[in-house]
Scaffold this active site. Structure first.
Site, PDB file in Angstrom:
ATOM      1  N   THR A 157       0.829  -1.205   0.000  1.00 37.12           N
ATOM      2  CA  THR A 157       0.000   0.000   0.000  1.00 37.12           C
ATOM      3  C   THR A 157       0.868   1.261   0.000  1.00 37.12           C
ATOM      4  OG1 THR A 157      -1.636  -1.199   1.310  1.00 37.12           O
ATOM      5  CG2 THR A 157      -1.819   1.201   1.273  1.00 37.12           C
ATOM      6  N   ARG A 190     -13.340  -8.041  -2.434  1.00 39.42           N
ATOM      7  CA  ARG A 190     -12.512  -8.084  -1.225  1.00 39.42           C
ATOM      8  C   ARG A 190     -11.978  -6.698  -0.888  1.00 39.42           C
ATOM      9  NH1 ARG A 190      -7.030  -6.472   0.129  1.00 39.42           N
ATOM     10  NH2 ARG A 190      -6.375  -7.706   1.925  1.00 39.42           N
ATOM     11  N   VAL A 191     -12.012  -6.347   0.389  1.00 36.71           N
ATOM     12  CA  VAL A 191     -11.467  -5.086   0.892  1.00 36.71           C
ATOM     13  C   VAL A 191     -10.578  -5.392   2.087  1.00 36.71           C
ATOM     14  CG1 VAL A 191     -12.028  -2.900   2.017  1.00 36.71           C
ATOM     15  CG2 VAL A 191     -13.406  -3.687   0.089  1.00 36.71           C
ATOM     16  N   ASP A 193      -7.462  -3.491   4.891  1.00 32.81           N
ATOM     17  CA  ASP A 193      -7.431  -2.452   5.918  1.00 32.81           C
ATOM     18  C   ASP A 193      -7.269  -1.045   5.370  1.00 32.81           C
ATOM     19  OD1 ASP A 193      -4.687  -3.107   5.146  1.00 32.81           O
ATOM     20  OD2 ASP A 193      -4.088  -1.732   6.739  1.00 32.81           O
ATOM     21  N   THR A 213       0.819  -0.757   5.964  1.00 31.87           N
ATOM     22  CA  THR A 213       0.958  -1.555   4.753  1.00 31.87           C
ATOM     23  C   THR A 213       1.218  -2.989   5.190  1.00 31.87           C
ATOM     24  OG1 THR A 213       2.157  -1.803   2.652  1.00 31.87           O
ATOM     25  CG2 THR A 213       3.445  -1.126   4.558  1.00 31.87           C
ATOM     26  N   GLY A 214       0.812  -3.939   4.339  1.00 35.00           N
ATOM     27  CA  GLY A 214       1.025  -5.334   4.697  1.00 35.00           C
ATOM     28  C   GLY A 214      -0.203  -6.182   4.508  1.00 35.00           C
ATOM     29  N   ASP A 215      -0.377  -7.162   5.383  1.00 37.97           N
ATOM     30  CA  ASP A 215      -1.481  -8.122   5.287  1.00 37.97           C
ATOM     31  C   ASP A 215      -2.767  -7.493   5.816  1.00 37.97           C
ATOM     32  OD1 ASP A 215      -3.240 -10.233   5.316  1.00 37.97           O
ATOM     33  OD2 ASP A 215      -1.810 -11.668   6.152  1.00 37.97           O
ATOM     34  N   GLY A 216      -3.495  -6.859   4.895  1.00 35.72           N
ATOM     35  CA  GLY A 216      -4.689  -6.112   5.289  1.00 35.72           C
ATOM     36  C   GLY A 216      -5.781  -6.947   5.899  1.00 35.72           C
TER      37      GLY A 216
END
Length: 307
Positions: A157, A190-191, A193, A213-216
């Site tokens: 992100t 899909r959404v 964070d 940023t990362g694994d939302g």
């Protein structure tokens, strides 16, 4: 608190974001919330429109059905915000998020409703085929040939925080924004964070702001951006606040890949991550630079860039 204007963004491509934000905030005549909105949008949109960035905007990888769906949000420290989720038909989502902030009676719009709202105010949508770069098409073809159609590919992100001064009150004001095309080849709709207030971003005047940023899919369940700002409210500096929330997240989900940047209203900044390899860009009174987060543990895993 002594005021120092600052912009900070996630990843190496965040350099483009902070340079564009600095082109606005570096002008002494540009102050207050309007300047913050201009800086956040110009900075993030410059990354979204960069076809070489495969995790954000135009250039981003599509969902499992081959459709580019974008998420973006912007939040001012006065509590106002605008967010769009699963936005289709546009190469950049952050300008539409600003439109939602300024013109909608709701803070968040999604899917076809977000698209129609944007078109109502003059934004021109385009066919999905025009939004897929050659690289995105190549990756989509590879995905469709896989026997296993499940994908858990993470994306990087772009998050941006800007802090400046309100010339009327002489107090510092702050804002955060973020944008993503989400997990590559995600399930339709899909959404994560990124565009959820409190999860992917949060800002409060007088305290500070944070973005992630990362694994939302994991980060969104722990309201990490809000937690970081709350730690700053209780007296932590932004660096310590990021470290505290990362440690807390790892204690609950050891396998999570996540990183955060934060700024307080004195212009101090911090960044931390669960994995080695996270970089961020900063603009302040010392100029523009890209920094790498250094983790104290030698056995920390390396960040996986799957897009």
């Amino acid at each position: 608190m002594h005021f120092r204007p600052v912009a900070i963004a996630t990843w190496d491509f965040g350099l483009q974001a902070v340079e564009n934000a600095a082109s606005i905030l570096g002008n002494p005549e540009n102050r207050g919330n309007e300047a913050l909105l201009d800086a956040i949008v110009r900075g993030i949109e410059s990354v979204e429109l960069n076809p070489k960035v495969s995790s954000v905007g135009y250039g981003g990888l599509p969902n499992a059905e081959g459709v580019l769906q974008l998420d973006a949000a912007i939040m001012l420290g006065n509590g106002s915000g605008g967010s769009v989720l699963s936005l289709q038909g546009f190469p950049a989502a952050i300008p539409v998020a600003r439109l939602v902030l300024e013109k909608s009676r709701h803070p968040c719009l999604c899917g076809n409703g977000a698209r129609k709202f944007a078109e109502q105010f003059g934004f021109q949508s385009v066919d999905n085929e025009k939004l897929l770069t050659p690289y995105a098409l190549q990756r989509l073809e590879m995905f469709q040939k896989q026997s296993d159609q499940e994908s858990n590919e993470l994306s990087d992100t772009v998050g941006l925080i800007c802090c400046t001064r309100d010339e009327d009150t002489k107090e510092s004001v702050i804002a955060a924004g973020c944008a993503t095309s989400g997990s590559a080849f995600k399930q339709d709709g899909r959404v994560g964070d990124s565009a959820i207030f409190g999860c992917g971003l949060y800002a409060q005047n007088g305290i500070g702001a944070a973005t992630s940023t990362g694994d939302g899919d994991i980060i969104m369940k722990y309201c990490c951006a809000y937690q970081i700002v709350e730690e700053m409210r209780h007296g932590m500096g932004p660096q310590k606040a990021c470290e505290t929330v990362v440690t807390r997240l790892q204690s609950q989900v050891p396998c999570c890949q996540a990183a955060f940047v934060a700024v307080n209203c004195a212009g101090e900044y911090g960044a931390y991550s669960t994995h080695q390899g996270f970089s961020y860009a900063v603009w302040n009174e010392q100029g523009v630079q890209v920094n790498q987060v250094s983790l104290s543990k030698s056995n920390c895993p390396i960040w996986k860039h799957l897009c």
